[in-house]
Design an enzyme around this catalytic site. Structure first.
Site, PDB file in Angstrom:
ATOM      1  N   CYS A 181      -3.438  -6.475   5.573  1.00 51.93           N
ATOM      2  CA  CYS A 181      -2.216  -6.951   4.944  1.00 51.93           C
ATOM      3  C   CYS A 181      -1.043  -6.546   5.830  1.00 51.93           C
ATOM      4  O   CYS A 181      -0.967  -5.406   6.283  1.00 51.93           O
ATOM      5  CB  CYS A 181      -2.068  -6.335   3.547  1.00 51.93           C
ATOM      6  N   CYS A 191      16.125   1.348  10.182  1.00 49.54           N
ATOM      7  CA  CYS A 191      16.194   0.001   9.619  1.00 49.54           C
ATOM      8  C   CYS A 191      17.650  -0.406   9.407  1.00 49.54           C
ATOM      9  O   CYS A 191      18.462   0.400   8.939  1.00 49.54           O
ATOM     10  CB  CYS A 191      15.435  -0.038   8.291  1.00 49.54           C
ATOM     11  N   CYS A 232      18.760  -0.730   1.646  1.00 49.42           N
ATOM     12  CA  CYS A 232      18.030  -0.537   0.390  1.00 49.42           C
ATOM     13  C   CYS A 232      18.170   0.923  -0.062  1.00 49.42           C
ATOM     14  O   CYS A 232      17.742   1.846   0.643  1.00 49.42           O
ATOM     15  CB  CYS A 232      16.567  -0.897   0.569  1.00 49.42           C
ATOM     16  N   CYS A 242       1.028 -10.359  -1.947  1.00 49.21           N
ATOM     17  CA  CYS A 242       1.079  -9.033  -2.557  1.00 49.21           C
ATOM     18  C   CYS A 242       2.547  -8.726  -2.813  1.00 49.21           C
ATOM     19  O   CYS A 242       3.347  -8.715  -1.880  1.00 49.21           O
ATOM     20  CB  CYS A 242       0.453  -8.012  -1.603  1.00 49.21           C
ATOM     21  N   ARG A 264      -2.019  -2.077  -8.294  1.00 47.65           N
ATOM     22  CA  ARG A 264      -2.201  -0.948  -7.386  1.00 47.65           C
ATOM     23  C   ARG A 264      -1.198   0.159  -7.691  1.00 47.65           C
ATOM     24  O   ARG A 264      -0.003  -0.097  -7.777  1.00 47.65           O
ATOM     25  CB  ARG A 264      -2.029  -1.414  -5.938  1.00 47.65           C
ATOM     26  N   CYS A 273      15.253   3.628  -0.043  1.00 46.39           N
ATOM     27  CA  CYS A 273      14.396   3.772   1.143  1.00 46.39           C
ATOM     28  C   CYS A 273      14.896   4.862   2.085  1.00 46.39           C
ATOM     29  O   CYS A 273      16.073   4.897   2.463  1.00 46.39           O
ATOM     30  CB  CYS A 273      14.324   2.439   1.883  1.00 46.39           C
ATOM     31  N   CYS A 285      -2.973  -1.745   5.435  1.00 47.19           N
ATOM     32  CA  CYS A 285      -1.654  -2.352   5.284  1.00 47.19           C
ATOM     33  C   CYS A 285      -0.793  -1.956   6.478  1.00 47.19           C
ATOM     34  O   CYS A 285      -0.503  -0.771   6.672  1.00 47.19           O
ATOM     35  CB  CYS A 285      -1.011  -1.894   3.984  1.00 47.19           C
TER      36      CYS A 285
END
Length: 392
Positions: A142, A65, A69, A202, A272, A72, A109
């Site tokens: 999702c 990526c 972040c 979400c 969740r 992550c 998801c």
């Protein structure tokens, strides 16, 4: 405890607590923990009974990526030894999803690493959604693809997506401390785009990144204002090779207080338990079911979770039941296009009354009594992107 009685009454009326009350929940002692769980459990059972919704993650594209972040394992510069692969084909993703659905999952998801999807990526995911729904007509899908450009949410909705996930993660004031390649406002904008397109929004948070109690309350109140239908609560998995590898700030008791606070602030929302529950809640996971009405089944994006069979046994042993595909998750006032559903706009209940009630809590940095449980962080080596059977 007067505080808990007040919070239960407000939760049953869908009235927002004050910031002071939310902070006071996080400041309660371990001696009061069961009282806190029992009070938030009354609110949870009022809106969701003893149903537990199961969700299943399919990592469509793992690693590499360009975003930075700090939390992550897939980030730019990450040295975490995770699986790295490019886009799964629609039939591969559909087969991966089938494993979770066979295990009882109601929602799939579809997640892909990256800043945000190109139009070609949206086409790929649209084809995947159609492939899944051709085999499993009733499944909720999702998508979680990063920051959305104009028109992309509408295209996903047209392809059959039911929801879009994009977490705020932490408070606006500290967001720049964990990510510099995009902004908090970018994330808010994507959640609003999903809402406007008719997708069920979400959006949630990550706890355990060194944030203060005030940061946690800030982000949960921001989520309340955005009014997503589901709020995933992640507990940081401190991967070796990431900047937050040494952030072991959570105990099972603190995790439960965080979940209780989220339930009081978002009483009628699908809360969740997401990544990190096995690492930080450990044997206290069954108590968390009294606060949250939704969990992920099996593995996560880059880490392994508890065995799917153990998840199902835990739910049954705790006296809960898996929510069936024929049951609407959200209360009628949200699912029917009213307050909080993607068919309506605006928040439920009265606005926060400010910070005039409850005790002010300072920073609570909690270290593990016996040292960090690094042994519980297991990199995913099975399922999507591998030739091994998934955990579901």
């Amino acid at each position: 405890m007067d505080l808990l009685n007040t919070l239960v009454d407000k939760g049953l009326r869908r009235e927002t607590p004050t910031r002071g009350e939310a902070l006071a929940v996080l400041a309660t002692s371990d001696d009061d923990l069961l009282d806190v769980v029992a009070a938030a459990g009354k609110v949870r059972r009022h809106w969701f009974g003893r149903r537990v919704k199961l969700n299943y993650l399919v990592n469509l594209k793992s690693g590499l990526c360009p975003e930075d972040c700090s939390y992550c394992s897939q980030r730019l510069g990450s040295k975490a030894d995770i699986l790295k692969y490019t886009w799964l084909k629609p039939d591969e993703a559909s087969q991966a999803a089938a494993a979770g659905l066979a295990g009882g999952a109601k929602r799939v998801c579809l997640v892909a690493s990256g800043r945000g999807p190109t139009d070609r990526d949206v086409d790929r995911v649209s084809d995947t959604i159609k492939a899944i729904k051709e085999r499993h007509e009733d499944v909720e899908v999702c998508a979680c693809l990063g920051l959305l450009s104009e028109g992309q949410a509408e295209r996903l909705r047209e392809a059959g997506a039911d929801a879009y996930n994009h977490n705020l993660n932490t408070s606006e004031s500290t967001y720049g401390d964990i990510t510099t390649t995009h902004t908090y406002a970018d994330r808010v904008d994507t959640v609003r785009k999903a809402h406007a397109a008719g997708l069920s929004a979400c959006s949630g948070l990550i706890a355990g990144m060194g944030e203060s109690d005030e940061d946690l309350v800030d982000v949960v109140f921001s989520l309340r204002e955005l009014d997503p239908d589901s709020v995933p609560v992640n507990f940081l998995i401190p991967f070796e090779g990431t900047p937050l590898a040494e952030e072991w700030n959570l105990t099972p008791q603190r995790c439960l207080r965080i979940l209780a606070m989220v339930r009081f602030v978002c009483p009628d929302v699908e809360v969740r338990i997401a990544g990190g529950r096995e690492v930080h809640l450990r044997t206290m996971q069954p108590l968390a079911l009294h606060l949250a009405n939704s969990v992920f089944l099996g593995d996560y994006l880059t880490s392994e979770g508890q065995a799917g069979k153990a998840d199902l046994e835990m739910i049954a042993d705790a006296g809960f039941e898996v929510e069936g595909a024929d049951r609407e998750t959200l209360p009628e006032h949200r699912a029917g296009g009213g307050c909080g559903s993607h068919g309506g706009r605006g928040g439920c209940g009265s606005p926060s009354a400010g910070t005039d009630a409850g005790a002010d809590a300072g920073d609570e940095t909690v270290r593990q009594a016996d040292g960090p449980r690094t042994d519980l962080v297991a990199v995913r080596r099975r399922g999507a992107g591998t030739d091994l059977a998934p955990n579901a």
